[in-house]
Motif scaffolding. Sequence first.
Motif, short mmCIF file in Angstrom:
data_model
loop_
_atom_site.label_atom_id
_atom_site.label_comp_id
_atom_site.label_asym_id
_atom_site.label_seq_id
_atom_site.Cartn_x
_atom_site.Cartn_y
_atom_site.Cartn_z
N GLY A 38 6.20 -51.71 -41.82
CA GLY A 38 6.61 -53.29 -41.48
C GLY A 38 6.70 -53.74 -43.04
O GLY A 38 6.67 -54.81 -43.28
N LEU A 39 6.14 -52.81 -44.12
CA LEU A 39 6.16 -53.61 -45.21
C LEU A 39 7.58 -53.42 -46.12
O LEU A 39 7.45 -54.26 -47.17
N LEU A 40 8.29 -53.02 -45.68
CA LEU A 40 9.64 -52.91 -46.09
C LEU A 40 10.67 -52.94 -45.02
O LEU A 40 10.74 -52.08 -43.89
N ARG A 41 11.57 -54.10 -44.86
CA ARG A 41 12.41 -54.51 -43.73
C ARG A 41 13.72 -53.34 -43.89
O ARG A 41 14.34 -53.37 -44.89
N PRO A 42 13.81 -52.44 -42.78
CA PRO A 42 14.93 -51.57 -42.78
C PRO A 42 16.37 -52.42 -42.79
O PRO A 42 16.37 -53.44 -42.31
N VAL A 43 17.25 -51.64 -43.44
CA VAL A 43 18.67 -52.05 -43.62
C VAL A 43 19.29 -51.81 -41.99
O VAL A 43 19.70 -52.91 -41.70
N THR A 44 19.02 -50.73 -41.88
CA THR A 44 19.71 -50.30 -40.27
C THR A 44 18.78 -49.29 -39.64
O THR A 44 17.95 -48.71 -40.47
N GLY A 45 18.90 -49.08 -38.36
CA GLY A 45 18.20 -48.13 -37.56
C GLY A 45 16.95 -48.67 -36.88
O GLY A 45 16.73 -49.87 -37.15
N ALA A 46 16.46 -47.66 -36.04
CA ALA A 46 15.38 -48.05 -35.24
C ALA A 46 14.29 -47.31 -35.37
O ALA A 46 14.12 -46.21 -36.08
N ILE A 47 13.03 -48.07 -35.22
CA ILE A 47 11.66 -47.72 -35.46
C ILE A 47 11.02 -47.86 -33.92
O ILE A 47 10.90 -49.06 -33.47
N VAL A 48 10.40 -46.90 -33.21
CA VAL A 48 9.95 -47.15 -31.88
C VAL A 48 8.53 -46.55 -31.96
O VAL A 48 8.33 -45.59 -32.43
N TYR A 79 15.21 -50.77 -51.44
CA TYR A 79 14.86 -51.74 -52.40
C TYR A 79 15.98 -52.66 -53.03
O TYR A 79 15.65 -53.89 -53.19
N GLY A 80 17.08 -52.20 -53.23
CA GLY A 80 18.23 -52.94 -53.79
C GLY A 80 19.51 -52.48 -53.13
O GLY A 80 19.64 -52.51 -51.81
N ALA A 81 20.44 -52.44 -53.82
CA ALA A 81 21.92 -52.26 -53.47
C ALA A 81 22.04 -51.04 -52.77
O ALA A 81 22.48 -50.57 -51.57
N ALA A 82 21.46 -49.84 -53.42
CA ALA A 82 21.40 -48.63 -52.98
C ALA A 82 20.29 -48.00 -52.02
O ALA A 82 19.25 -48.36 -52.71
N PRO A 83 20.40 -47.74 -50.73
CA PRO A 83 19.45 -47.54 -50.08
C PRO A 83 18.71 -46.09 -50.32
O PRO A 83 19.34 -45.19 -50.98
N TYR A 121 8.88 -32.40 -41.73
CA TYR A 121 10.14 -32.86 -42.19
C TYR A 121 10.09 -32.65 -43.87
O TYR A 121 9.15 -33.11 -44.43
N VAL A 122 11.29 -32.34 -44.35
CA VAL A 122 11.47 -32.32 -45.67
C VAL A 122 12.74 -33.29 -46.03
O VAL A 122 13.69 -33.31 -45.60
N LEU A 123 12.13 -34.23 -47.04
CA LEU A 123 12.99 -35.31 -47.34
C LEU A 123 13.73 -34.88 -48.71
O LEU A 123 12.71 -34.30 -49.63
N GLU A 124 14.75 -35.11 -49.01
CA GLU A 124 15.43 -34.92 -50.06
C GLU A 124 16.35 -35.96 -50.40
O GLU A 124 17.30 -36.09 -49.40
N GLN A 125 16.14 -36.67 -51.51
CA GLN A 125 17.05 -37.97 -51.91
C GLN A 125 17.23 -39.01 -50.43
O GLN A 125 18.55 -39.12 -50.19
N GLY A 126 16.17 -39.02 -49.67
CA GLY A 126 16.00 -39.96 -48.59
C GLY A 126 16.64 -39.76 -47.23
O GLY A 126 16.92 -40.24 -46.59
N ARG A 127 17.23 -38.16 -47.28
CA ARG A 127 17.63 -37.62 -46.00
C ARG A 127 16.50 -36.47 -45.75
O ARG A 127 16.02 -35.68 -46.47
N VAL A 128 16.44 -36.33 -44.37
CA VAL A 128 15.71 -35.19 -43.73
C VAL A 128 16.74 -34.03 -43.81
O VAL A 128 17.62 -33.92 -43.40
#
Length: 239
Positions: free
Chosen positions: A54-64, A16-20, A209-216
């Motif tokens: 598509g409600l939040l634009r990714p900074v980078t990365g692919a969604i297929v 949402y801001g500077a820090a992903p 999948y388990v997410l922790e601080q934005g990482r799998v």
Amino acid sequence: PPADAVLSTLGLTAGYGAAPVLDRVAIEVRPGETVALLGANGAGKSTTMRALAGLLRPVTGAIVLEDRAIAHLPAHTIARLGLALVPEGRQVFPELTVIENIRLGAHGRAAPIDPAEIEALLTRFPRLRDRATSRAGLLSGGEQQMLAIARGMMAHPRILLLDEPSLGLAPAMINALYAVVADLRDQGVTILIVDQMAALALTVADRGYVLEQGRVVTAGTAAELSADAGLEAAYLGAA
Ligand code: ATP
């Protein structure tokens, strides 16, 4: 991305801001699978769902989605391509009736509404049949959640995304709701589900999948994740 996935991400970074919030998330959902996305409060589960839809634009990365890269597409296009998000907080149109809400789910799809499919949905969601002509705002929280899912199914989605369907519901209603999710899964609907109550989500999921601080940080079958003592302490106890 895997050729046989309905939905997959690679290196998905978004925020949402500077820090992903999301850091290079890679997940996939194959045809007919129910996959759970687990993690503590604030781990990034809803953010992932919003990015996928598509409600939040990714900074980078692919969604297929099937064979199309969708990370740059607007939400309505992604919806039309077959991704149906049932967002957190059961967003129904309170002034419209149950049937009117259900019919709105077909907006944007190609096929016209067949009365038989409404009938089939009402059979799958008997609580909605009883209240078909009531204003949606008068339904209980659990009934509104079922309505939101029924509306999502009207899009004939290739994949259904359920964000925190049990949030704020009484235990009996949660059980009824999960019976509906299990039923959809058994019908072959491909599902990605987020739930704070991880053990509950794992009762309907094939994998997670388990997410922790934005990482799998962990991935596995529902049986593996359910048996993981560390996860039990960190996430599964909540259910
Ligand atoms: P929860 O179950 O509490 O919703 P979650 O795993 O779904 O948890 P997210 O809602 O994705 O977590 O939130 C991840 C991080 O992003 C949190 O630190 C949260 O504060 C932040 N965040 C979420 N929405 C916004 C927003 N609209 N603007 C700024 N930051 C946000």
